[in-house]
Design a protein around this motif. Structure first.
Motif, PDB file in Angstrom:
ATOM      1  N   GLY A 158       0.839  -1.197   0.000  1.00  0.00           N
ATOM      2  CA  GLY A 158       0.000   0.000   0.000  1.00  0.00           C
ATOM      3  C   GLY A 158       0.875   1.248   0.000  1.00  0.00           C
ATOM      4  N   PHE A 159       0.313   2.363   0.455  1.00  0.00           N
ATOM      5  CA  PHE A 159       1.035   3.632   0.482  1.00  0.00           C
ATOM      6  C   PHE A 159       1.213   4.145   1.909  1.00  0.00           C
ATOM      7  CE2 PHE A 159      -0.816   4.438  -3.901  1.00  0.00           C
ATOM      8  CZ  PHE A 159       0.407   4.421  -4.556  1.00  0.00           C
ATOM      9  N   LEU A 160       2.335   4.821   2.141  1.00  0.00           N
ATOM     10  CA  LEU A 160       2.511   5.543   3.403  1.00  0.00           C
ATOM     11  C   LEU A 160       2.024   6.978   3.178  1.00  0.00           C
ATOM     12  CD1 LEU A 160       3.706   5.494   6.306  1.00  0.00           C
ATOM     13  CD2 LEU A 160       5.748   6.521   5.331  1.00  0.00           C
ATOM     14  N   TYR A 161       0.738   7.224   3.434  1.00  0.00           N
ATOM     15  CA  TYR A 161       0.219   8.591   3.254  1.00  0.00           C
ATOM     16  C   TYR A 161       0.643   9.421   4.455  1.00  0.00           C
ATOM     17  CZ  TYR A 161      -3.060   6.203   0.093  1.00  0.00           C
ATOM     18  OH  TYR A 161      -3.621   5.451  -0.884  1.00  0.00           O
ATOM     19  N   THR A 162       1.549  10.366   4.244  1.00  0.00           N
ATOM     20  CA  THR A 162       1.994  11.143   5.404  1.00  0.00           C
ATOM     21  C   THR A 162       0.996  12.246   5.750  1.00  0.00           C
ATOM     22  OG1 THR A 162       3.339  12.342   3.843  1.00  0.00           O
ATOM     23  CG2 THR A 162       4.454  10.721   5.243  1.00  0.00           C
ATOM     24  N   HIS A 163       0.091  12.568   4.806  1.00  0.00           N
ATOM     25  CA  HIS A 163      -0.954  13.537   5.129  1.00  0.00           C
ATOM     26  C   HIS A 163      -2.297  12.847   5.239  1.00  0.00           C
ATOM     27  CE1 HIS A 163       2.351  16.103   4.150  1.00  0.00           C
ATOM     28  NE2 HIS A 163       1.712  17.122   4.685  1.00  0.00           N
ATOM     29  N   GLY A 164      -2.253  11.587   5.555  1.00  0.00           N
ATOM     30  CA  GLY A 164      -3.384  10.698   5.807  1.00  0.00           C
ATOM     31  C   GLY A 164      -4.738  11.209   5.393  1.00  0.00           C
ATOM     32  N   ARG A 210       9.512  11.269 -17.209  1.00  0.00           N
ATOM     33  CA  ARG A 210      10.384  11.174 -16.030  1.00  0.00           C
ATOM     34  C   ARG A 210      10.230   9.817 -15.357  1.00  0.00           C
ATOM     35  NH1 ARG A 210       5.076  12.750 -14.963  1.00  0.00           N
ATOM     36  NH2 ARG A 210       4.517  12.704 -12.770  1.00  0.00           N
ATOM     37  N   ASP A 211      11.192   9.528 -14.473  1.00  0.00           N
ATOM     38  CA  ASP A 211      11.066   8.359 -13.613  1.00  0.00           C
ATOM     39  C   ASP A 211      10.778   8.848 -12.201  1.00  0.00           C
ATOM     40  OD1 ASP A 211      11.524   6.363 -15.494  1.00  0.00           O
ATOM     41  OD2 ASP A 211      13.694   6.703 -15.409  1.00  0.00           O
ATOM     42  N   VAL A 212       9.851   8.169 -11.534  1.00  0.00           N
ATOM     43  CA  VAL A 212       9.552   8.513 -10.143  1.00  0.00           C
ATOM     44  C   VAL A 212      10.132   7.422  -9.256  1.00  0.00           C
ATOM     45  CG1 VAL A 212       7.713   8.869  -8.446  1.00  0.00           C
ATOM     46  CG2 VAL A 212       7.464   9.771 -10.769  1.00  0.00           C
ATOM     47  N   ASP A 230       6.470   5.143  -0.833  1.00  0.00           N
ATOM     48  CA  ASP A 230       6.588   6.540  -0.422  1.00  0.00           C
ATOM     49  C   ASP A 230       7.410   7.271  -1.482  1.00  0.00           C
ATOM     50  OD1 ASP A 230       7.120   8.931   0.828  1.00  0.00           O
ATOM     51  OD2 ASP A 230       8.252   8.058   2.498  1.00  0.00           O
ATOM     52  N   SER A 231       6.812   8.272  -2.130  1.00  0.00           N
ATOM     53  CA  SER A 231       7.535   8.982  -3.197  1.00  0.00           C
ATOM     54  C   SER A 231       8.268  10.216  -2.685  1.00  0.00           C
ATOM     55  CB  SER A 231       6.569   9.373  -4.322  1.00  0.00           C
ATOM     56  OG  SER A 231       5.645  10.338  -3.859  1.00  0.00           O
ATOM     57  N   ARG A 232       8.306  10.438  -1.380  1.00  0.00           N
ATOM     58  CA  ARG A 232       9.033  11.603  -0.858  1.00  0.00           C
ATOM     59  C   ARG A 232      10.534  11.303  -0.885  1.00  0.00           C
ATOM     60  NH1 ARG A 232       7.722  12.177   4.743  1.00  0.00           N
ATOM     61  NH2 ARG A 232       8.052   9.951   4.519  1.00  0.00           N
ATOM     62  N   VAL A 233      11.076  11.270  -2.069  1.00  0.00           N
ATOM     63  CA  VAL A 233      12.473  10.893  -2.255  1.00  0.00           C
ATOM     64  C   VAL A 233      13.187  12.072  -2.902  1.00  0.00           C
ATOM     65  CG1 VAL A 233      14.017   9.283  -3.438  1.00  0.00           C
ATOM     66  CG2 VAL A 233      11.798   8.487  -2.595  1.00  0.00           C
ATOM     67  N   PRO A 234      14.347  12.471  -2.346  1.00  0.00           N
ATOM     68  CA  PRO A 234      15.102  13.551  -2.996  1.00  0.00           C
ATOM     69  C   PRO A 234      15.354  13.155  -4.454  1.00  0.00           C
ATOM     70  CG  PRO A 234      16.177  12.828  -0.955  1.00  0.00           C
ATOM     71  CD  PRO A 234      15.053  11.884  -1.202  1.00  0.00           C
ATOM     72  N   THR A 237      10.478  15.422  -8.298  1.00  0.00           N
ATOM     73  CA  THR A 237      10.005  16.808  -8.255  1.00  0.00           C
ATOM     74  C   THR A 237       9.071  16.967  -7.056  1.00  0.00           C
ATOM     75  OG1 THR A 237       8.011  16.357  -9.514  1.00  0.00           O
ATOM     76  CG2 THR A 237      10.004  16.908 -10.783  1.00  0.00           C
ATOM     77  N   PRO A 238       8.875  18.217  -6.597  1.00  0.00           N
ATOM     78  CA  PRO A 238       7.947  18.406  -5.469  1.00  0.00           C
ATOM     79  C   PRO A 238       6.568  17.812  -5.766  1.00  0.00           C
ATOM     80  CG  PRO A 238       9.196  20.411  -5.858  1.00  0.00           C
ATOM     81  CD  PRO A 238       9.566  19.467  -6.965  1.00  0.00           C
ATOM     82  N   ALA A 239       6.079  17.963  -6.999  1.00  0.00           N
ATOM     83  CA  ALA A 239       4.755  17.407  -7.324  1.00  0.00           C
ATOM     84  C   ALA A 239       4.778  15.886  -7.190  1.00  0.00           C
ATOM     85  CB  ALA A 239       4.341  17.815  -8.734  1.00  0.00           C
ATOM     86  N   ASP A 240       5.852  15.267  -7.660  1.00  0.00           N
ATOM     87  CA  ASP A 240       5.938  13.807  -7.557  1.00  0.00           C
ATOM     88  C   ASP A 240       6.093  13.359  -6.104  1.00  0.00           C
ATOM     89  OD1 ASP A 240       5.581  13.435 -10.225  1.00  0.00           O
ATOM     90  OD2 ASP A 240       7.725  13.235 -10.705  1.00  0.00           O
TER      91      ASP A 240
END
Ligand code: PLP
Length: 729
Positions: A158-164, A210-212, A230-234, A237-240
């Motif tokens: 599943g996903f780790l939604y950090t803003h749940g 692009r690649d995410v 979790d796509s919060r990876v340096p 892009t901020p949108a991704d």
């Protein structure tokens, strides 16, 4: 390490180190396994250290252990009872993790080394990990817990939604405000998967231009690992980076991107972790792109497309939860062109052949339908109740134009609930005493539940009153805090339940505020309702709770309509709205009220599960014969609203259902509850109904029954050796 990953060059990191007295230092390990959430004695190992802090940290053992004072931690190491309990819990926990004697291991010893992958957009396991929006997520969470109890070799994705999902506040005028919520990952029971070199594991998915990159987190659910993307990876892009932070975006581009990340990214994550699943279970169509990725893998190995498709089909399982065409997940074909034009050459097929996999005609044009894709690419498809099975076969009949509706190959497995998650602790203790040792292991066996009749009425009733007082106290304390700290208007304090009467007949209505659930049905003839609520010596109170999706205007208007009724002085504080419905409030409500009301417009409720939670706790269902209740109701274990017939005109239906609701409430439910009580002071006929509800509904609507049925579907894939070897490249 407890859970060595299949790829031994990877490991799971634990960034948080607790400073605990040595005698109780295994609490740190317990905090990182959700197992404690369904073992009340384990939970109490935290709570007993500092009850106030336990509430303040919202039942989060990681935050709790970080903040607990050394004095209080030391104190329990001197407490003999605490230490006995501690040793008992850990010996149970250790035995549990070995899984030797589990149902699956003993029933299918040859299959224990296989893997079942279970994909879902949301998972609801506990309030501290708010990566769920409603029933679908709670069902997924219960699925994992039961798979763990039964010893199924299952892994979740599943996903780790950090803003749940948002936190809900209601303004004085009844308007829902969505407060942003941010998960503190350091205090969540999630741990990153790392590579040998100390860097986080990343998998990559191609989106247009692009690649995410995705990171992978592990949550332990007993013996079952759940992997969260979790796509919060340096580098993204901020949108991704925002693609995986929120549930259910209304933006179709975000939505399709999320579903590509879940299906394709999730599959790649499992491969990178070293898994080669024998079964791929898609819980709802959101993850159906995984079937395309599996096909692509095989085509890449030189297998022709049609053959690859057949091989993939054999071990896919698809569960649908959506009874109305409009609720189904689908994309306009231009979006598919934009996101998948690269894929059809890789599969060796044309654009048209690709679209054919999921084509669906809509009034606005052609759609690419996720459930159609999932149905076409799955050996087993199921709906989630008997009635939902009929509706689903009718809905997708056009995919099998040469068959009769009844022969459409979609079966049903009615949803259930994870017994020890939803059963009140006090009732658990009572059941331990009267149902016999090991009853929980046989929670799907109706025979065990016959012994409910051995529980003395007085004992069962005492627990019922206790649970209702607990709910009333919870509401009052919540109102007090908001009054003191949030500056709410005095009328909102009353709307929050401070006038609740712990001895009055109490009805609960809590669920998402989707219009088809008709939260306002009970308000339709408000004068008649007021007469019922305020009758001398027979007071009735109704507690509402539930969120609306922030983009759903009709849902928010419905909350407002209910809230305005709740605020009216004439109801005497007997109508109440509790804010911010989540699994914590759900527990208080399904355990604390007397009657569970459910008024969906039939047949929109695919199954529903909250009423099952209520029934397990001796709360009587009062519901439209839709979803699970149509199968559960036997005339003696609750009440029905309306007939077992298909809807006519919705307006006519609303009127008829409302009238039936008031009649049954006024003529049967209220009088039965307050019926002249014998010398004992106990409402014996009411208690007999409670026992009938627990006895008949407890086993039938358990996830233990449900998971054993799913295991039958899983067996096709588990026993298919060809598909497996072809899948693991
Ligand atoms: C059980 C549960 C649901 C599902 O309730 P239904 O009445 O089946 O829709 C939704 N939200 C929460 C928090 C739950 O615990």
């Amino acid at each position: 390490m407890d859970f060595p990953l299949p790829d031994s060059t990877l490991y799971v990191d634990t960034p948080v180190h607790f400073d605990l007295p040595r005698r109780i230092n295994r609490l740190g390990k317990l905090a990182y396994n959700m197992w404690w959430t369904w073992h009340p004695e384990a939970l109490r190992l935290f709570l007993q250290i500092d009850r106030d802090l336990w509430e303040k940290t919202y039942h989060n053992p990681i935050a709790f252990l970080q903040q607990a004072s050394r004095v209080q931690l030391n104190a329990v190491t001197q407490n003999r009872y605490y230490l006995e309990s501690y040793d008992r819990v850990f010996s149970t926990f250790d035995r549990y993790l070995k899984a030797d004697g589990s149902w699956f291991r003993t029933t299918y010893p040859d299959l224990a080394g296989k893997t079942i992958a279970y994909f879902s957009m949301e998972f609801g396991m506990h309030e501290i990990l708010p990566i769920y929006a409603g029933g679908l997520g709670v069902l997924s969470g219960d699925h994992l817990k039961e798979a763990s109890d039964l010893g199924l070799p299952l892994v979740g994705v599943g996903f780790l939604y950090t803003h749940g999902y948002f936190s809900q506040r209601i303004t004085e005028d009844g308007w829902q405000e969505a407060r942003p919520f941010e998960l503190n990952v350091d205090e969540a029971p999630v741990r990153p998967v790392m590579m040998e070199n100390g860097q986080p594991l990343e998998v990559s998915v191609h989106l247009p231009q692009r690649d995410v990159k995705l990171r992978v987190w592990q949550v332990l659910v007993g013996r079952v690992p759940l992997y969260l993307l979790d796509s919060r990876v340096p580098g993204n892009t901020p949108a991704d980076q925002n693609l995986t932070t929120r549930l259910y975006s209304g933006n179709p581009e975000v939505r399709i991107s999320q579903e590509i990340l879940l299906g394709i990214g999730g599959l790649r994550a499992l491969r990178a972790l070293g898994y080669s699943p024998s079964v791929w279970h898609m819980n709802e169509g959101h993850s159906a792109f995984l079937a395309l990725e599996r096909t692509r893998e095989l085509v890449e190995q030189g297998i022709p497309f049609q053959r690859a498709l057949e091989m993939v089909r054999v071990n896919n399982v698809f569960t649908t939860h959506t009874p109305v065409p409009a609720g189904n997940d689908e994309f306009p074909t231009w979006l598919i062109d934009k996101y998948f034009a690269d894929l059809w050459p890789q599969l060796g097929i044309s654009r048209d052949e690709f679209m054919d996999l999921a084509r669906c005609e809509r009034h606005w044009g052609e759609a690419f339908s996720m459930p159609v894709l999932a149905i076409r690419l799955s050996e087993h498809c199921n709906a989630v109740s008997e009635l939902h099975g009929h509706v689903t076969r009718k809905m997708w009949h056009f995919l099998w134009p040469n068959r009769k509706v009844d022969d459409v190959p979609i079966t049903h497995i009615t949803n259930g609930i994870h017994t020890s998650t939803w059963l009140a602790r006090r009732l658990h203790l009572l059941f331990d005493r009267y149902l016999g040792d090991g009853w929980l292991e046989k929670a799907d066996d109706p025979q065990i539940w016959e012994r409910i009749n051995d529980i003395p009425d007085a004992e069962l009733w005492a627990v019922r009153l206790h649970l209702k007082r607990k709910l009333v106290l919870y509401a009052t304390e919540k109102a007090r805090r908001q009054w003191m700290h949030d500056g709410i208007h005095p009328v909102q304090v009353i709307a929050s339940g401070v006038l609740l009467d712990p001895y009055a007949l109490t009805i609960g209505f809590a669920r998402r505020f989707a219009p088809y659930k008709r939260a306002n049905l009970v308000l339709r003839d408000f004068d008649r309702l007021l007469r019922i609520l305020n009758k001398a010596n027979m007071p009735v109170q109704i507690i509402f709770a539930g969120k609306s999706h922030p983009d759903n205007e009709p849902g928010k208007l419905l909350i407002q309509e209910v809230y305005r009724a709740v605020k009216k002085a004439e109801n005497g504080g007997r109508l109440v709205f509790l804010e911010d419905y989540d699994m914590n409030l759900a527990r208080y409500m399904v355990q604390g009220v007397d009657v569970w009301l459910n008024t969906p417009r039939r047949p929109n409720e695919a199954s529903g599960t909250s009423g099952q939670k209520a029934a397990l706790n001796g709360v009587l269902n009062f519901s439209v014969l839709d979803g699970w209740w149509r199968e559960g109701y036997n005339g003696r274990n609750g009440w029905a609203i309306g007939e077992d017939v298909d809807p006519v005109d919705p307006a006519v239906q609303d009127e008829a259902d409302a009238r039936d609701l008031y009649d049954t409430l006024e003529n049967e439910i209220v009088p039965l509850y307050y019926k002249e009580r014998s010398g004992s002071g106990l409402p014996t006929e009411w208690i007999a109904r409670m026992k009938e509800a627990i006895r008949t509904l407890g086993p039938q609507f358990s996830t233990r029954r449900m998971l054993k049925e799913y295991t039958q579907l899983y067996l096709t894939g588990l026993k298919d050796t060809e598909g497996e070897s072809a899948g693991s490249s």
